[in-house]
Design a protein around this motif. Structure first.
Motif, short mmCIF file in Angstrom:
data_model
loop_
_atom_site.label_atom_id
_atom_site.label_comp_id
_atom_site.label_asym_id
_atom_site.label_seq_id
_atom_site.Cartn_x
_atom_site.Cartn_y
_atom_site.Cartn_z
N VAL A 192 25.61 -8.89 20.24
CA VAL A 192 24.97 -8.36 21.44
C VAL A 192 25.93 -7.54 22.30
N PHE A 193 27.22 -7.76 22.15
CA PHE A 193 28.20 -6.97 22.89
C PHE A 193 28.51 -5.65 22.18
N TYR A 194 28.61 -5.70 20.84
CA TYR A 194 29.10 -4.50 20.16
C TYR A 194 28.65 -4.34 18.71
N GLN A 195 28.73 -5.41 17.91
CA GLN A 195 28.48 -5.28 16.48
C GLN A 195 27.11 -4.68 16.17
N ASN A 196 26.09 -5.07 16.89
CA ASN A 196 24.73 -4.61 16.59
C ASN A 196 24.59 -3.10 16.75
N GLU A 197 25.43 -2.49 17.57
CA GLU A 197 25.32 -1.06 17.85
C GLU A 197 26.34 -0.23 17.09
N ARG A 198 27.19 -0.87 16.29
CA ARG A 198 28.17 -0.10 15.53
C ARG A 198 27.48 0.83 14.55
N GLU A 199 27.99 2.03 14.45
CA GLU A 199 27.41 3.01 13.54
C GLU A 199 27.88 2.79 12.10
N GLN A 200 29.01 2.13 11.93
CA GLN A 200 29.53 1.89 10.59
C GLN A 200 28.66 0.88 9.85
N SER A 201 28.62 1.02 8.53
CA SER A 201 27.83 0.08 7.72
C SER A 201 28.49 -1.29 7.64
N ARG A 202 29.82 -1.34 7.82
CA ARG A 202 30.53 -2.61 7.77
C ARG A 202 30.44 -3.28 9.14
N LYS A 203 29.57 -4.27 9.23
CA LYS A 203 29.40 -5.01 10.48
C LYS A 203 28.97 -6.43 10.15
#
Length: 514
Positions: free
Chosen positions: A26-37
């Protein structure tokens, strides 16, 4: 009814180890553009049911001083444990345990402690003058010494460790009892969660009228990057999730055939490195464990009467402690949109992923970006319990921030720390912060601006000044840019001298400044 007028709630403070601001979905991972998350669905749900503190700071970007300041309510200008003073004795003074015990709470600490005093090379209970049960906790179950938390299988040796320290199991202590091989196969995240659940259930059955305080301090996702031996049990709560069995060699219900062997299915077949799959699995295990604890509260009917805080002790690490595996915090951008990692005083090293949940008392789906710091929790939880904060505390109560009731006082945000390495030169970091010399470092906030200086040689050294509310990457140094910032520079230098005391055990180049 205001929060302060509400009867004493139960309190659970969950502290994880080396989890970055960017590691929460909810802070960052969900919005990362990279496929690795990676994902944290249970913690994301936690966030929707409470408040995100988006600008909450640890006291120092490493374990011992951070945990000491959390417990004592004193920032690093006053807390005696500074820098890398691992296992130094927590002062015999007010702390979260003593204050809440005074307020009538049953108190427990579960997990990694690291502040006992005594010889770091020995397991001598008589030398541990600051053992948790001597510092306000009625019950303790966990690792006593700091570096014991470098293994996640306390009852097993581990041949893949990159040093002798990381190839041997480490003892867990339960009050006066030492446990070694009895814990064979037990994975720490599961072990600590199972004990915590059992303790809560037992206390609720024995003394339902007495509120409890639990400090649950996980040793993950800190290296070593050990993973569980089987999947997390379904359901959670009293009947599901991890369960305490209490038998030697079968202490909990998640002991598999082979230690360190299970990867979360969401990650197991990804085209990632082994260490990345390991790290993501460790974070997901924490996520499952938090959901398990919350479900336990619901099953007991005390969910709405329990305040739960979740945060991390410092920024993300870059170690694996496994032979041949090198881990980078940049694998998942665990530092979020910021620069810096563990041991940096840039935002990525000191801004913590923090969630607070108290159904019916803290507004759901709320986000707050008011700067605050670990030493604010002592006056906050004292306030929740009905007591005034001790005068020794440097913090302010965050209840007005959490509840929306009343006016919050401004927090003192202050960091000082020494480290002889440099900021890593990750490609995600701008050139002006890559390989930044750390050495003597200091941070102070004045008028909402962050002053930061690294490689300090004297008090005359200037602060870089950043507007981190609008410049999260600390890219535009405002120092000297106009008359206001020239004046602010001097105010920051004056401020840091007023709010700290020198410590002989952690000398600074500005100790003797007039």
């Amino acid at each position: 009814m205001t929060l302060a007028e509400h009867h004493q709630p139960n309190i659970i403070f969950i502290l994880v180890d080396d989890l970055g601001w960017g590691d929460l979905g909810v802070f960052y991972q969900n919005e990362r553009e990279q496929s690795r998350k990676h994902a944290t669905p249970k913690l994301d749900q936690f966030a929707t049911e409470g408040m995100q503190l988006r600008q909450h700071y640890c006291p120092a970007p490493v374990c011992a001083p951070s945990r000491a300041s959390l417990l004592s309510g004193r920032h690093q200008g006053h807390e005696p444990i500074r820098d890398n003073q691992f296992d130094k004795a927590l002062a015999d003074s007010h702390n979260l345990g003593t204050i809440l015990k005074q307020a009538g709470y049953r108190t427990a600490m579960v997990g990694k402690y690291g502040l006992p005093g005594g010889d770091r090379e020995k397991y001598d209970r008589d030398q541990w003058v600051a053992y948790p049960t001597l510092r306000g906790f009625d019950e303790f179950f966990g690792y006593v010494k700091h570096r014991d938390g470098h293994t996640q299988y306390p009852g097993n040796d581990y041949l893949r460790g990159d040093s002798e320290l990381h190839r041997t199991g480490k003892p867990i202590f339960h009050n006066e009892q030492r446990l070694d091989k009895e814990l064979a196969g037990s994975y720490t995240t599961d072990l600590f969660t199972a004990f915590a659940k059992k303790w809560i259930v037992d206390h609720r059955e024995a003394k339902p009228e007495q509120p409890f305080f639990m400090y649950l301090a996980h040793s993950t996702p800190h290296a070593a990057l050990h993973v569980p031996s089987k999947s997390y049990p379904e359901g959670g709560g009293i009947e599901g999730g991890v369960q305490w069995i209490g038998k030697s060699g079968k202490m909990i219900n998640t002991i598999g055939y082979t230690i360190d062997s299970w990867l979360h299915p969401d990650y197991a077949k990804q085209d990632w490195t082994e260490q990345e799959k390991r790290f993501a699995t460790m974070v997901r295990r924490i996520d499952s464990s938090v959901g398990d604890v919350i479900q336990t509260l619901k099953d007991l009917g005390i969910d709405e009467d329990t305040l739960v805080v979740f945060t991390s002790d410092n920024g993300p690490h870059r170690e694996s402690y496994i032979e041949g595996l090198t881990y980078k915090a940049s694998s998942f951008d665990s530092f979020g949109p910021f620069h810096g990692i563990k041991r940096d005083v840039l935002e990525g090293g000191i801004r913590m992923p923090t969630l607070v949940r108290w159904p019916g008392r803290i507004p759901v789906q709320s986000i707050n970006s008011t700067p605050s710091q670990f030493h604010d929790w002592l006056p906050t939880l004292a306030n929740v319990s009905g007591l005034a904060a001790p005068a020794i505390s440097d913090g302010v109560s965050l209840l007005p921030v959490l509840s929306g009731e009343g006016t919050a006082r401004e927090s003192t945000i202050y960091v000082e720390y020494l480290n002889t390495s440099n900021t890593p030169a990750y490609a995600e970091f701008a050139p002006y912060h890559q390989n930044r010399v750390r050495q003597q470092m200091q941070v102070v906030f004045v008028d909402g601006y962050k002053g930061i200086r690294t490689g300090i040689e004297s008090h005359a050294d200037d602060f870089m000044i950043f507007d981190v509310e609008n410049d999260v990457r600390e890219s535009m140094d405002l120092s000297g840019s106009n008359e206001y910032f020239t004046t602010l520079q001097q105010r920051m230098k004056d401020r840091v001298l007023r709010i700290r005391r020198p410590s002989e055990s952690a000398p600074r180049p500005y100790d003797n400044a007039p």
